[in-house]
Design an enzyme around this catalytic site. Sequence first.
Site, short mmCIF file in Angstrom:
data_model
loop_
_atom_site.label_atom_id
_atom_site.label_comp_id
_atom_site.label_asym_id
_atom_site.label_seq_id
_atom_site.Cartn_x
_atom_site.Cartn_y
_atom_site.Cartn_z
N TYR A 1 -7.57 4.44 -9.15
CA TYR A 1 -7.32 3.57 -8.00
C TYR A 1 -8.23 2.34 -8.06
O TYR A 1 -7.78 1.21 -7.85
CB TYR A 1 -7.56 4.35 -6.71
CG TYR A 1 -7.31 3.58 -5.44
CD1 TYR A 1 -6.01 3.31 -5.01
CD2 TYR A 1 -8.37 3.15 -4.64
CE1 TYR A 1 -5.77 2.62 -3.84
CE2 TYR A 1 -8.13 2.46 -3.46
CZ TYR A 1 -6.83 2.20 -3.06
OH TYR A 1 -6.59 1.51 -1.90
N CYS B 1 19.14 -5.04 6.33
CA CYS B 1 19.77 -5.14 5.02
C CYS B 1 21.18 -4.56 5.11
O CYS B 1 21.35 -3.38 5.45
CB CYS B 1 18.95 -4.40 3.99
SG CYS B 1 19.61 -4.52 2.30
N TYR C 1 -0.04 -4.97 -5.04
CA TYR C 1 0.74 -4.85 -3.81
C TYR C 1 2.10 -5.55 -3.90
O TYR C 1 2.77 -5.71 -2.89
CB TYR C 1 -0.06 -5.42 -2.63
CG TYR C 1 -1.35 -4.71 -2.39
CD1 TYR C 1 -1.38 -3.37 -2.01
CD2 TYR C 1 -2.58 -5.37 -2.55
CE1 TYR C 1 -2.58 -2.70 -1.81
CE2 TYR C 1 -3.78 -4.71 -2.33
CZ TYR C 1 -3.77 -3.38 -1.96
OH TYR C 1 -4.95 -2.72 -1.75
N CYS D 1 0.84 -1.21 0.00
CA CYS D 1 0.00 0.00 0.00
C CYS D 1 0.87 1.25 0.00
O CYS D 1 1.77 1.39 0.82
CB CYS D 1 -0.91 -0.01 1.22
SG CYS D 1 -1.89 1.50 1.41
N ASP E 1 -3.04 -7.32 2.51
CA ASP E 1 -3.28 -6.65 1.23
C ASP E 1 -2.90 -7.61 0.11
O ASP E 1 -1.71 -7.91 -0.08
CB ASP E 1 -2.47 -5.36 1.12
CG ASP E 1 -2.92 -4.31 2.13
OD1 ASP E 1 -4.10 -4.29 2.49
OD2 ASP E 1 -2.06 -3.51 2.56
N GLU F 1 1.03 -0.41 -6.91
CA GLU F 1 1.02 0.86 -6.19
C GLU F 1 2.47 1.21 -5.87
O GLU F 1 3.20 0.40 -5.28
CB GLU F 1 0.21 0.75 -4.90
CG GLU F 1 -1.27 0.55 -5.13
CD GLU F 1 -2.08 0.68 -3.84
OE1 GLU F 1 -1.54 1.21 -2.83
OE2 GLU F 1 -3.24 0.25 -3.83
N CYS G 1 -1.71 2.19 7.65
CA CYS G 1 -0.35 1.99 7.16
C CYS G 1 -0.03 0.52 7.28
O CYS G 1 0.01 -0.03 8.39
CB CYS G 1 0.66 2.82 7.97
SG CYS G 1 2.38 2.49 7.51
#
Length: 204
Positions: A77, A201, A129, A46, A124, A89, A192
Amino acid sequence: MPLHPVHAPEGRNTPMPISGIHRVNGHAMQPPWPDGMEEIVLGLGCFWGAERLFWQQPGVHVTAVGYAGGATPNPTYRETCTGLTGHAEVVRVVFDPTVVDRETLLRLFWEAHDPTQGDRQGNDIGPQYRSLILTTTPAQQAAAERSREAYQRALSRAGKGTITTGIEPLTTFYYAEEAHQQYLAKHPGGYCGLRGTGVGCPIG
């Protein structure tokens, strides 16, 4: 290569109307960019939370949310959420490489989501996504590929899965509707979906 679903919506020739001004920092959201800026486009689920992650990063000049990686020109959208446009997205990130290097942005990208989930991020679900890096220079492409290799080694050591992130040159970025631009600045309590793997990472 961009996805071209058999039944992709036709789209439209006219871009989505947007204010063109970033709600948080007041910078122009459309090119031309100031001299020396670089641009990279990132998909990590998202786009609401993803955009906030990057606008908060020092050295990022401006951000915008939109759609890329698919077939439908100037999708809505609603069309993108069908999964039929082929688009993900994404967040357009324009940055000053003398302040923040691309490796730092790539580290933020990898650590902020789970790049092993294919066409989903958590709850999602759908190709919109998926995890995606769209580059604008050969140096970015090489850096992104190196970072994927480095993060895969870190994930494997932690017993995690295989990265499914696509890395390819950007073809076209389509702006999302104004309501989605800087959404979490307009709605601080809004949704969120960013959830990382908890694995660092080792770049940047």
